[in-house]
Design a protein around this motif. Structure first.
Motif, PDB file in Angstrom:
ATOM      1  N   GLY A  56       2.220  -3.546   2.148  1.00  0.00           N
ATOM      2  CA  GLY A  56       2.261  -4.858   2.773  1.00  0.00           C
ATOM      3  C   GLY A  56       3.236  -5.790   2.078  1.00  0.00           C
ATOM      4  N   GLU A  57       3.191  -5.820   0.749  1.00  0.00           N
ATOM      5  CA  GLU A  57       4.072  -6.709  -0.002  1.00  0.00           C
ATOM      6  C   GLU A  57       5.545  -6.361   0.213  1.00  0.00           C
ATOM      7  OE1 GLU A  57       2.885  -6.492  -4.092  1.00  0.00           O
ATOM      8  OE2 GLU A  57       0.960  -7.468  -3.732  1.00  0.00           O
ATOM      9  N   ALA A  69       8.985  -3.232   9.907  1.00  0.00           N
ATOM     10  CA  ALA A  69       7.776  -3.240  10.736  1.00  0.00           C
ATOM     11  C   ALA A  69       7.186  -1.835  10.773  1.00  0.00           C
ATOM     12  CB  ALA A  69       8.117  -3.717  12.139  1.00  0.00           C
ATOM     13  N   THR A  88       7.049  -4.330   2.586  1.00  0.00           N
ATOM     14  CA  THR A  88       7.579  -4.345   3.954  1.00  0.00           C
ATOM     15  C   THR A  88       7.795  -5.770   4.445  1.00  0.00           C
ATOM     16  OG1 THR A  88       5.340  -4.126   4.841  1.00  0.00           O
ATOM     17  CG2 THR A  88       6.658  -2.111   4.652  1.00  0.00           C
ATOM     18  N   ASN A  89       6.941  -6.712   4.033  1.00  0.00           N
ATOM     19  CA  ASN A  89       7.137  -8.112   4.423  1.00  0.00           C
ATOM     20  C   ASN A  89       8.433  -8.655   3.834  1.00  0.00           C
ATOM     21  OD1 ASN A  89       4.798  -8.203   5.919  1.00  0.00           O
ATOM     22  ND2 ASN A  89       3.557  -9.059   4.259  1.00  0.00           N
ATOM     23  N   GLY A 112      11.390  -6.934   5.606  1.00  0.00           N
ATOM     24  CA  GLY A 112      11.447  -7.108   7.053  1.00  0.00           C
ATOM     25  C   GLY A 112      11.282  -5.798   7.807  1.00  0.00           C
TER      26      GLY A 112
END
Length: 163
Positions: free
Chosen positions: A90-91, A99, A93-94, A97
């Motif tokens: 999560g950290e 998905a 990929t955010n 950018g």
């Protein structure tokens, strides 16, 4: 007088000289093959063993020196973050950018991740960040190139942290 002494006196002087010379020759042979040659062989094998031990000691000293350098380099590098695999995904990929279209737990303890579209440079820097920053590595990767754009579709198995 003993029997041996009587026998020696009964011999002629020439026989006594020949037997004394033969005894001396026998003594030289015994000293040569019984003492001198074994000592020189032992000395040679000891030198060879010493040379081998010195070479081994040098290799060990080099390995210890290299291990010290690696430990120092590891101490200078920021530590690997100890977070669960899903949180690390999560950290990162955010920030990048990326998905993620699907995540599925794997029986081996990792996660199978599907990404529908990502540019290759972003994908590979993301994998490197996962490895360097979190100790997570891709153990199985499948990439499919999209010919209409400069992106790829990825399916990968990530391991290294508990979920």
């Amino acid at each position: 007088m003993t029997t041996l002494t009587k026998w020696w006196i009964a011999l002629s002087q020439r026989e006594q000289v020949m037997l004394a010379a033969l005894g001396g020759l026998l003594m030289v042979l015994v000293l040569t093959y019984g003492v001198f040659i074994p000592l020189t062989n032992w000395h040679h094998s000891t030198k060879t063993t010493l040379a081998s031990a010195e070479a081994d000691a040098y290799l060990i000293a080099e390995a210890v020196r290299e291990a010290g350098q690696l430990a120092a380099a590891a101490a200078e590098r920021p530590g690997i973050r100890d977070v669960p695999l899903r949180q690390a995904l999560g950290e990162t990929t955010n920030v990048k950018g990326i998905a993620i279209s699907r995540i599925q737990p794997d029986p081996s303890g990792g996660l199978t991740v599907w990404i529908d579209t990502v540019s290759p440079p972003v994908f590979f820097t993301w994998l490197e960040e996962l490895y360097r920053g979190y100790g997570i590595q891709a153990t199985r990767v499948s990439l499919q190139r999209d010919d209409t754009s400069d992106t790829v579709r990825a399916q990968l198995l990530l391991t290294g942290r508990e979920q």
